[in-house]
Design a protein around this motif. Structure first.
Motif, PDB file in Angstrom:
ATOM      1  N   MET A 164       0.829  -1.204   0.000  1.00 39.02           N
ATOM      2  CA  MET A 164       0.000   0.000   0.000  1.00 39.02           C
ATOM      3  C   MET A 164       0.859   1.248   0.000  1.00 39.02           C
ATOM      4  O   MET A 164       1.860   1.332   0.712  1.00 39.02           O
ATOM      5  N   ASN A 165       0.452   2.221  -0.809  1.00 39.68           N
ATOM      6  CA  ASN A 165       1.028   3.554  -0.776  1.00 39.68           C
ATOM      7  C   ASN A 165      -0.084   4.476  -0.287  1.00 39.68           C
ATOM      8  O   ASN A 165      -0.968   4.863  -1.055  1.00 39.68           O
ATOM      9  N   ALA A 166      -0.057   4.787   1.005  1.00 38.58           N
ATOM     10  CA  ALA A 166      -1.147   5.557   1.614  1.00 38.58           C
ATOM     11  C   ALA A 166      -1.254   6.953   1.016  1.00 38.58           C
ATOM     12  O   ALA A 166      -2.362   7.479   0.842  1.00 38.58           O
ATOM     13  N   ALA A 167      -0.107   7.559   0.694  1.00 33.45           N
ATOM     14  CA  ALA A 167      -0.126   8.923   0.164  1.00 33.45           C
ATOM     15  C   ALA A 167      -0.807   8.969  -1.209  1.00 33.45           C
ATOM     16  O   ALA A 167      -1.583   9.869  -1.506  1.00 33.45           O
ATOM     17  N   ALA A 168      -0.508   7.981  -2.047  1.00 34.47           N
ATOM     18  CA  ALA A 168      -1.099   7.942  -3.388  1.00 34.47           C
ATOM     19  C   ALA A 168      -2.472   7.271  -3.387  1.00 34.47           C
ATOM     20  O   ALA A 168      -3.164   7.286  -4.400  1.00 34.47           O
ATOM     21  N   ARG A 169      -2.853   6.672  -2.251  1.00 33.84           N
ATOM     22  CA  ARG A 169      -4.105   5.922  -2.138  1.00 33.84           C
ATOM     23  C   ARG A 169      -4.191   4.852  -3.225  1.00 33.84           C
ATOM     24  O   ARG A 169      -5.192   4.703  -3.921  1.00 33.84           O
ATOM     25  N   ARG A 170      -3.100   4.112  -3.354  1.00 33.79           N
ATOM     26  CA  ARG A 170      -3.044   3.013  -4.304  1.00 33.79           C
ATOM     27  C   ARG A 170      -2.488   1.780  -3.612  1.00 33.79           C
ATOM     28  O   ARG A 170      -1.734   1.872  -2.650  1.00 33.79           O
ATOM     29  N   ALA A 171      -2.891   0.630  -4.127  1.00 35.61           N
ATOM     30  CA  ALA A 171      -2.329  -0.639  -3.667  1.00 35.61           C
ATOM     31  C   ALA A 171      -1.731  -1.345  -4.873  1.00 35.61           C
ATOM     32  O   ALA A 171      -2.205  -1.176  -6.004  1.00 35.61           O
ATOM     33  N   ARG A 172      -0.686  -2.112  -4.656  1.00 33.98           N
ATOM     34  CA  ARG A 172      -0.006  -2.795  -5.755  1.00 33.98           C
ATOM     35  C   ARG A 172       0.117  -4.275  -5.411  1.00 33.98           C
ATOM     36  O   ARG A 172       0.553  -4.639  -4.330  1.00 33.98           O
ATOM     37  N   ARG A 173      -0.298  -5.113  -6.338  1.00 32.29           N
ATOM     38  CA  ARG A 173      -0.289  -6.563  -6.106  1.00 32.29           C
ATOM     39  C   ARG A 173       0.877  -7.210  -6.849  1.00 32.29           C
ATOM     40  O   ARG A 173       1.136  -6.891  -8.010  1.00 32.29           O
ATOM     41  N   TYR A 174       1.547  -8.123  -6.169  1.00 31.21           N
ATOM     42  CA  TYR A 174       2.709  -8.816  -6.726  1.00 31.21           C
ATOM     43  C   TYR A 174       2.402 -10.316  -6.815  1.00 31.21           C
ATOM     44  O   TYR A 174       1.976 -10.919  -5.846  1.00 31.21           O
ATOM     45  N   HIS A 175       2.650 -10.914  -7.976  1.00 34.39           N
ATOM     46  CA  HIS A 175       2.423 -12.350  -8.178  1.00 34.39           C
ATOM     47  C   HIS A 175       3.758 -13.056  -8.415  1.00 34.39           C
ATOM     48  O   HIS A 175       4.585 -12.570  -9.187  1.00 34.39           O
ATOM     49  N   TRP A 176       3.930 -14.204  -7.784  1.00 34.08           N
ATOM     50  CA  TRP A 176       5.125 -15.027  -7.969  1.00 34.08           C
ATOM     51  C   TRP A 176       4.702 -16.459  -8.318  1.00 34.08           C
ATOM     52  O   TRP A 176       3.698 -16.949  -7.803  1.00 34.08           O
ATOM     53  N   LEU A 177       5.494 -17.112  -9.152  1.00 30.23           N
ATOM     54  CA  LEU A 177       5.257 -18.514  -9.502  1.00 30.23           C
ATOM     55  C   LEU A 177       6.579 -19.272  -9.424  1.00 30.23           C
ATOM     56  O   LEU A 177       7.604 -18.801  -9.930  1.00 30.23           O
ATOM     57  N   SER A 178       6.547 -20.453  -8.813  1.00 26.25           N
ATOM     58  CA  SER A 178       7.792 -21.173  -8.543  1.00 26.25           C
ATOM     59  C   SER A 178       8.375 -21.867  -9.767  1.00 26.25           C
ATOM     60  O   SER A 178       9.591 -22.070  -9.845  1.00 26.25           O
ATOM     61  N   VAL A 186      17.498 -11.920  -9.572  1.00 30.37           N
ATOM     62  CA  VAL A 186      17.864 -11.431 -10.907  1.00 30.37           C
ATOM     63  C   VAL A 186      16.634 -11.524 -11.802  1.00 30.37           C
ATOM     64  O   VAL A 186      16.256 -12.601 -12.251  1.00 30.37           O
ATOM     65  N   GLU A 187      15.995 -10.374 -12.043  1.00 26.10           N
ATOM     66  CA  GLU A 187      14.821 -10.288 -12.912  1.00 26.10           C
ATOM     67  C   GLU A 187      13.839 -11.426 -12.648  1.00 26.10           C
ATOM     68  O   GLU A 187      13.537 -12.228 -13.537  1.00 26.10           O
ATOM     69  N   PRO A 188      13.307 -11.540 -11.436  1.00 23.51           N
ATOM     70  CA  PRO A 188      12.415 -12.663 -11.138  1.00 23.51           C
ATOM     71  C   PRO A 188      11.020 -12.511 -11.707  1.00 23.51           C
ATOM     72  O   PRO A 188      10.215 -13.420 -11.589  1.00 23.51           O
ATOM     73  N   HIS A 189      10.704 -11.374 -12.330  1.00 23.55           N
ATOM     74  CA  HIS A 189       9.354 -11.164 -12.849  1.00 23.55           C
ATOM     75  C   HIS A 189       9.320 -11.279 -14.368  1.00 23.55           C
ATOM     76  O   HIS A 189      10.286 -10.957 -15.045  1.00 23.55           O
ATOM     77  N   THR A 190       8.181 -11.744 -14.883  1.00 18.33           N
ATOM     78  CA  THR A 190       7.997 -11.808 -16.336  1.00 18.33           C
ATOM     79  C   THR A 190       7.049 -10.727 -16.821  1.00 18.33           C
ATOM     80  O   THR A 190       6.989 -10.447 -18.020  1.00 18.33           O
ATOM     81  N   ALA A 191       6.253 -10.146 -15.930  1.00 20.16           N
ATOM     82  CA  ALA A 191       5.360  -9.048 -16.286  1.00 20.16           C
ATOM     83  C   ALA A 191       5.087  -8.223 -15.045  1.00 20.16           C
ATOM     84  O   ALA A 191       4.852  -8.769 -13.982  1.00 20.16           O
ATOM     85  N   VAL A 192       5.180  -6.911 -15.185  1.00 18.14           N
ATOM     86  CA  VAL A 192       4.904  -6.006 -14.079  1.00 18.14           C
ATOM     87  C   VAL A 192       4.001  -4.912 -14.615  1.00 18.14           C
ATOM     88  O   VAL A 192       4.316  -4.289 -15.615  1.00 18.14           O
ATOM     89  N   CYS A 193       2.862  -4.696 -13.954  1.00 21.88           N
ATOM     90  CA  CYS A 193       1.863  -3.782 -14.505  1.00 21.88           C
ATOM     91  C   CYS A 193       1.425  -2.733 -13.495  1.00 21.88           C
ATOM     92  O   CYS A 193       1.177  -3.053 -12.335  1.00 21.88           O
ATOM     93  N   CYS A 194       1.337  -1.494 -13.935  1.00 18.27           N
ATOM     94  CA  CYS A 194       0.716  -0.444 -13.130  1.00 18.27           C
ATOM     95  C   CYS A 194       0.444   0.750 -14.024  1.00 18.27           C
ATOM     96  O   CYS A 194       0.746   0.725 -15.211  1.00 18.27           O
ATOM     97  N   ASP A 195      -0.140   1.810 -13.469  1.00 19.46           N
ATOM     98  CA  ASP A 195      -0.543   2.955 -14.291  1.00 19.46           C
ATOM     99  C   ASP A 195       0.488   4.065 -14.330  1.00 19.46           C
ATOM    100  O   ASP A 195       0.369   5.000 -15.104  1.00 19.46           O
ATOM    101  N   VAL A 196       1.507   4.001 -13.494  1.00 18.73           N
ATOM    102  CA  VAL A 196       2.492   5.081 -13.423  1.00 18.73           C
ATOM    103  C   VAL A 196       3.890   4.493 -13.461  1.00 18.73           C
ATOM    104  O   VAL A 196       4.175   3.480 -12.826  1.00 18.73           O
ATOM    105  N   ARG A 197       4.763   5.140 -14.188  1.00 17.90           N
ATOM    106  CA  ARG A 197       6.164   4.725 -14.229  1.00 17.90           C
ATOM    107  C   ARG A 197       6.974   5.777 -13.482  1.00 17.90           C
ATOM    108  O   ARG A 197       6.856   6.966 -13.728  1.00 17.90           O
ATOM    109  N   GLY A 198       7.782   5.340 -12.530  1.00 14.94           N
ATOM    110  CA  GLY A 198       8.521   6.296 -11.723  1.00 14.94           C
ATOM    111  C   GLY A 198       9.908   5.782 -11.380  1.00 14.94           C
ATOM    112  O   GLY A 198      10.357   4.762 -11.889  1.00 14.94           O
ATOM    113  N   LEU A 199      10.600   6.494 -10.497  1.00 13.60           N
ATOM    114  CA  LEU A 199      11.939   6.096 -10.078  1.00 13.60           C
ATOM    115  C   LEU A 199      11.839   5.155  -8.887  1.00 13.60           C
ATOM    116  O   LEU A 199      11.409   5.551  -7.808  1.00 13.60           O
TER     117      LEU A 199
END
Length: 361
Positions: A164-178, A186-199
């Protein structure tokens, strides 16, 4: 392997009890049907897909895009599987808030009660490392508050966790598969999705390899030297952009000394061992990253591993209020399909499959 991230707005309100009970019943029949059709491993693959999981929550009648979908759907799954673990070959642990911290205990208890092809201790380690990576190695401004660990009797697993990012009032969900998880850091994700790209400080990015090598080496330096380096950074004038995640005011050299002493005493040999060091959290990792950049000039990745796209739902009347009669009918139809599948009568399933192909579903 992390298979995706969903970014969701925070919504007020709770799931009505009557709806949650129906979600449990419907999710149980869907999971049973999937197990009969394709096996437990396929259930995990589906749950690891953020798009499928979102659609699953919509079918269950929850609000189409709120953060509560994650916690409520995972809670319904946990209730649906409870008592049926041996038949389904699936186990659900963890949850929201304090329940998330009980995940290791629940894994060990289920491992002692049921025959597994995996060492329960290895499952506990996978659960903890997934949480550590998304909380400390990928610092995107979202603090984890939900962690669900679902595993099969074969030892495969999926992690669904939310920050949760309380200031932005957003929640972000992370999925992992074994299944394809060759390396946690090292790059454990195959897809990462959200509406904003930041630092974002991303220490699991490919380009952060030099930093992953430097950080464990830094922990073998005397704590007094590391604290002095942090103070030296404080004394310098840094012109950072507003969205920069490495804020120096977040770092207290005095408090960080304790963290450095813990890591120095255990002398982690690599980045994974550093993440597993008790007491070494996001601030300690962030401090060591700054020092590595200052002392060694090691490049850090500030690539935000996130983009966004999703849709559909029902609890709040969008796109329409939950139709209880239709909901009950769906549960009855699916239960019959499960029973017939177990008995070998597949004509109705084949007809449904043909219909789905015809409709382009």
């Amino acid at each position: 392997m992390r298979t995706g991230i969903a970014n969701l707005p925070l919504h007020a309100g709770k799931c009505p009890r009557w709806l949650f009970e129906k979600m449990v019943a419907l999710s149980q029949t869907i999971v049973e049907l999937l197990v009969v059709e394709a096996g437990p491993a396929e259930v995990l693959r589906r749950l690891s897909d953020p798009f499928w999981f979102q659609a699953f929550g919509c079918v269950l009648g929850f609000d189409w895009h709120s953060s509560g979908l994650t916690t409520t759907v995972c809670g319904a799954l946990k209730e649906a599987v409870r008592g049926c673990e041996r038949d389904l070959g699936l186990f659900v642990c963890g949850g929201k808030g304090a329940t998330a911290f009980k995940t290791p205990e629940e894994i060990l208890r289920l491992g002692a009660r049921h025959p597994l092809k995996a060492n329960p201790e290895d499952l506990v380690r996978a659960s903890r490392l997934a949480a550590k990576v998304d909380q400390a190695a990928v610092q995107d401004g979202y603090d984890l508050y939900h962690h669900t660990f679902i595993f099969s009797s074969q030892g495969t697993w999926v992690v669904i966790q939310q920050g949760m990012n309380a200031a932005a009032r957003r929640a972000r969900r992370y999925h992992w598969l074994s299944e394809a998880c060759r390396d946690f850091v090292v790059e454990p994700h195959t897809a990462v999705c959200c509406d904003v790209r930041g630092l974002t400080l991303n220490l699991v990015a490919q380009e952060s390899e030099a930093a992953r090598q430097s950080l464990p080496a830094l922990t073998r330096e005397r704590p007094e030297k590391l604290v002095a380096d942090i103070k030296r950074i404080h004394d310098r004038i840094l012109d950072l952009p507003d969205r920069h995640q490495l804020l120096l005011e977040d770092l207290d050299p005095g408090r960080l000394k304790t963290v450095f002493e813990k890591s120095y005493d255990r002398a982690p040999q690599d980045f994974v061992a550093l993440l597993e060091t008790p007491g070494v959290g996001p601030r300690g990792i962030r401090a060591l990253s700054l020092i590595a950049e200052l002392v060694y000039g090691t490049p850090l990745s500030y690539r935000d591993p996130a983009r966004f796209a999703f849709a559909h739902g029902g609890k709040d009347g969008t796109p329409y209020p939950v139709d209880r009669a239709t909901y009950e009918h769906s549960i009855r139809v699916l239960k019959r399909a499960v029973e017939q599948s177990r008995l070998g009568y597949s004509e109705k399933r084949q007809a449904l499959a043909r219909l789905a192909r015809y409709e382009g579903l």
